[in-house]
Write a protein that holds these residues in place. Structure first.
Motif, PDB file in Angstrom:
ATOM      1  N   PHE A  19      54.358  22.998   7.750  1.00 59.02           N
ATOM      2  CA  PHE A  19      54.229  24.447   7.543  1.00 59.02           C
ATOM      3  C   PHE A  19      55.030  25.264   8.543  1.00 59.02           C
ATOM      4  N   GLY A  20      55.090  24.802   9.796  1.00 55.63           N
ATOM      5  CA  GLY A  20      55.698  25.608  10.849  1.00 55.63           C
ATOM      6  C   GLY A  20      57.186  25.391  11.065  1.00 55.63           C
ATOM      7  N   VAL A  21      57.681  24.227  10.644  1.00 58.06           N
ATOM      8  CA  VAL A  21      59.096  23.940  10.867  1.00 58.06           C
ATOM      9  C   VAL A  21      59.838  23.709   9.549  1.00 58.06           C
ATOM     10  N   ALA A  22      59.372  22.736   8.771  1.00 62.80           N
ATOM     11  CA  ALA A  22      60.116  22.339   7.572  1.00 62.80           C
ATOM     12  C   ALA A  22      60.176  23.438   6.510  1.00 62.80           C
ATOM     13  N   MET A  23      59.058  24.077   6.236  1.00 62.32           N
ATOM     14  CA  MET A  23      59.071  25.121   5.199  1.00 62.32           C
ATOM     15  C   MET A  23      59.891  26.346   5.605  1.00 62.32           C
ATOM     16  N   PRO A  24      59.781  26.837   6.854  1.00 58.90           N
ATOM     17  CA  PRO A  24      60.681  27.934   7.237  1.00 58.90           C
ATOM     18  C   PRO A  24      62.162  27.542   7.179  1.00 58.90           C
ATOM     19  N   LEU A  25      62.474  26.298   7.556  1.00 59.23           N
ATOM     20  CA  LEU A  25      63.862  25.861   7.449  1.00 59.23           C
ATOM     21  C   LEU A  25      64.330  25.854   5.999  1.00 59.23           C
ATOM     22  N   LYS A  26      63.449  25.449   5.102  1.00 54.14           N
ATOM     23  CA  LYS A  26      63.818  25.412   3.686  1.00 54.14           C
ATOM     24  C   LYS A  26      64.011  26.818   3.127  1.00 54.14           C
ATOM     25  N   TYR A  27      63.054  27.705   3.361  1.00 57.23           N
ATOM     26  CA  TYR A  27      63.078  29.004   2.699  1.00 57.23           C
ATOM     27  C   TYR A  27      63.878  30.071   3.445  1.00 57.23           C
ATOM     28  N   TRP A  28      63.983  29.966   4.756  1.00 60.16           N
ATOM     29  CA  TRP A  28      64.712  30.991   5.506  1.00 60.16           C
ATOM     30  C   TRP A  28      66.128  30.559   5.852  1.00 60.16           C
ATOM     31  N   ALA A  29      66.312  29.249   6.081  1.00 59.03           N
ATOM     32  CA  ALA A  29      67.635  28.777   6.464  1.00 59.03           C
ATOM     33  C   ALA A  29      68.346  28.029   5.335  1.00 59.03           C
ATOM     34  N   GLY A  30      67.633  27.784   4.234  1.00 54.78           N
ATOM     35  CA  GLY A  30      68.245  27.109   3.094  1.00 54.78           C
ATOM     36  C   GLY A  30      68.469  25.621   3.288  1.00 54.78           C
ATOM     37  N   ILE A  31      67.734  25.015   4.199  1.00 53.70           N
ATOM     38  CA  ILE A  31      67.874  23.576   4.461  1.00 53.70           C
ATOM     39  C   ILE A  31      66.777  22.844   3.691  1.00 53.70           C
ATOM     40  N   ASP A  32      67.099  22.438   2.466  1.00 58.86           N
ATOM     41  CA  ASP A  32      66.115  21.781   1.602  1.00 58.86           C
ATOM     42  C   ASP A  32      65.699  20.405   2.119  1.00 58.86           C
ATOM     43  N   GLN A  33      66.547  19.763   2.895  1.00 56.27           N
ATOM     44  CA  GLN A  33      66.244  18.425   3.385  1.00 56.27           C
ATOM     45  C   GLN A  33      65.031  18.409   4.317  1.00 56.27           C
ATOM     46  N   ALA A  34      64.732  19.532   4.934  1.00 56.55           N
ATOM     47  CA  ALA A  34      63.604  19.574   5.879  1.00 56.55           C
ATOM     48  C   ALA A  34      62.300  19.207   5.191  1.00 56.55           C
ATOM     49  N   THR A  35      62.036  19.801   4.033  1.00 52.38           N
ATOM     50  CA  THR A  35      60.785  19.484   3.336  1.00 52.38           C
ATOM     51  C   THR A  35      60.867  18.144   2.619  1.00 52.38           C
ATOM     52  N   SER A  36      62.056  17.732   2.226  1.00 44.91           N
ATOM     53  CA  SER A  36      62.150  16.430   1.562  1.00 44.91           C
ATOM     54  C   SER A  36      61.964  15.283   2.553  1.00 44.91           C
ATOM     55  N   ILE A  37      62.114  15.558   3.836  1.00 41.66           N
ATOM     56  CA  ILE A  37      61.838  14.552   4.862  1.00 41.66           C
ATOM     57  C   ILE A  37      60.390  14.667   5.348  1.00 41.66           C
ATOM     58  N   MET A  38      59.975  15.868   5.701  1.00 36.89           N
ATOM     59  CA  MET A  38      58.643  16.064   6.285  1.00 36.89           C
ATOM     60  C   MET A  38      57.533  15.954   5.251  1.00 36.89           C
ATOM     61  N   GLY A  39      57.798  16.327   4.011  1.00 39.08           N
ATOM     62  CA  GLY A  39      56.771  16.261   2.968  1.00 39.08           C
ATOM     63  C   GLY A  39      56.202  14.864   2.763  1.00 39.08           C
ATOM     64  N   PRO A  40      57.060  13.859   2.535  1.00 43.24           N
ATOM     65  CA  PRO A  40      56.532  12.499   2.368  1.00 43.24           C
ATOM     66  C   PRO A  40      55.859  11.943   3.628  1.00 43.24           C
ATOM     67  N   ILE A  41      56.351  12.335   4.798  1.00 43.28           N
ATOM     68  CA  ILE A  41      55.702  11.881   6.037  1.00 43.28           C
ATOM     69  C   ILE A  41      54.282  12.424   6.106  1.00 43.28           C
ATOM     70  N   HIS A  42      54.130  13.718   5.803  1.00 43.67           N
ATOM     71  CA  HIS A  42      52.791  14.299   5.803  1.00 43.67           C
ATOM     72  C   HIS A  42      51.927  13.695   4.690  1.00 43.67           C
ATOM     73  N   GLY A  43      52.511  13.472   3.532  1.00 48.72           N
ATOM     74  CA  GLY A  43      51.757  12.864   2.434  1.00 48.72           C
ATOM     75  C   GLY A  43      51.201  11.507   2.808  1.00 48.72           C
ATOM     76  N   LEU A  44      52.010  10.694   3.461  1.00 51.64           N
ATOM     77  CA  LEU A  44      51.547   9.381   3.906  1.00 51.64           C
ATOM     78  C   LEU A  44      50.448   9.520   4.960  1.00 51.64           C
ATOM     79  N   ALA A  45      50.647  10.451   5.897  1.00 57.55           N
ATOM     80  CA  ALA A  45      49.630  10.683   6.928  1.00 57.55           C
ATOM     81  C   ALA A  45      48.312  11.134   6.291  1.00 57.55           C
ATOM     82  N   PHE A  46      48.395  11.986   5.273  1.00 58.44           N
ATOM     83  CA  PHE A  46      47.195  12.478   4.591  1.00 58.44           C
ATOM     84  C   PHE A  46      46.470  11.343   3.870  1.00 58.44           C
ATOM     85  N   ILE A  47      47.212  10.485   3.202  1.00 50.15           N
ATOM     86  CA  ILE A  47      46.597   9.361   2.482  1.00 50.15           C
ATOM     87  C   ILE A  47      45.936   8.392   3.463  1.00 50.15           C
ATOM     88  N   ILE A  48      46.603   8.096   4.562  1.00 52.61           N
ATOM     89  CA  ILE A  48      46.004   7.212   5.577  1.00 52.61           C
ATOM     90  C   ILE A  48      44.740   7.841   6.156  1.00 52.61           C
TER      91      ILE A  48
END
Length: 94
Positions: A19-48
């Motif tokens: 929420f604090g780094v990847a999403m602002p990078l995606k929506y404010w800086a146009g760096i879509d890779q931030a959420t495509s990297i951090m999203g699955p990491i968080h998803g795995l952490a959530f499942i564990i």
């Protein structure tokens, strides 16, 4: 209980980073890779984390209230740190 506490902290950090780094990078800086990297990491952490919560409930380490508290806290950035402190207090009472 130590595994549950550690995964609560890890899940909290990944949610804050998402929420604090990847999403602002995606929506404010146009760096879509931030959420495509951090999203699955968080998803795995959530499942564990959920696996540890369900396992702790099945073993009788936490009750229904504790389960609901931990799962609800997993959706609120920073609440994992509060839940980890609560889990620490629970383990000291035993």
């Amino acid at each position: 209980m130590i595994g549950l506490r550690r995964t609560a902290i890890f899940e909290a950090w990944t949610l804050i980073l998402l929420f604090g780094v990847a999403m602002p990078l995606k929506y404010w800086a146009g760096i879509d890779q931030a959420t495509s990297i951090m999203g699955p990491i968080h998803g795995l952490a959530f499942i564990i984390f959920l696996w540890f919560v369900i396992r702790s409930l099945a073993e009788g380490i936490i009750d229904g209230f504790g389960t609901a508290r931990l799962i609800l806290g997993a959706f609120i950035p920073g609440a994992g740190f509060v839940n980890e402190r609560w889990l620490r207090c629970q383990s000291e009472e035993e």
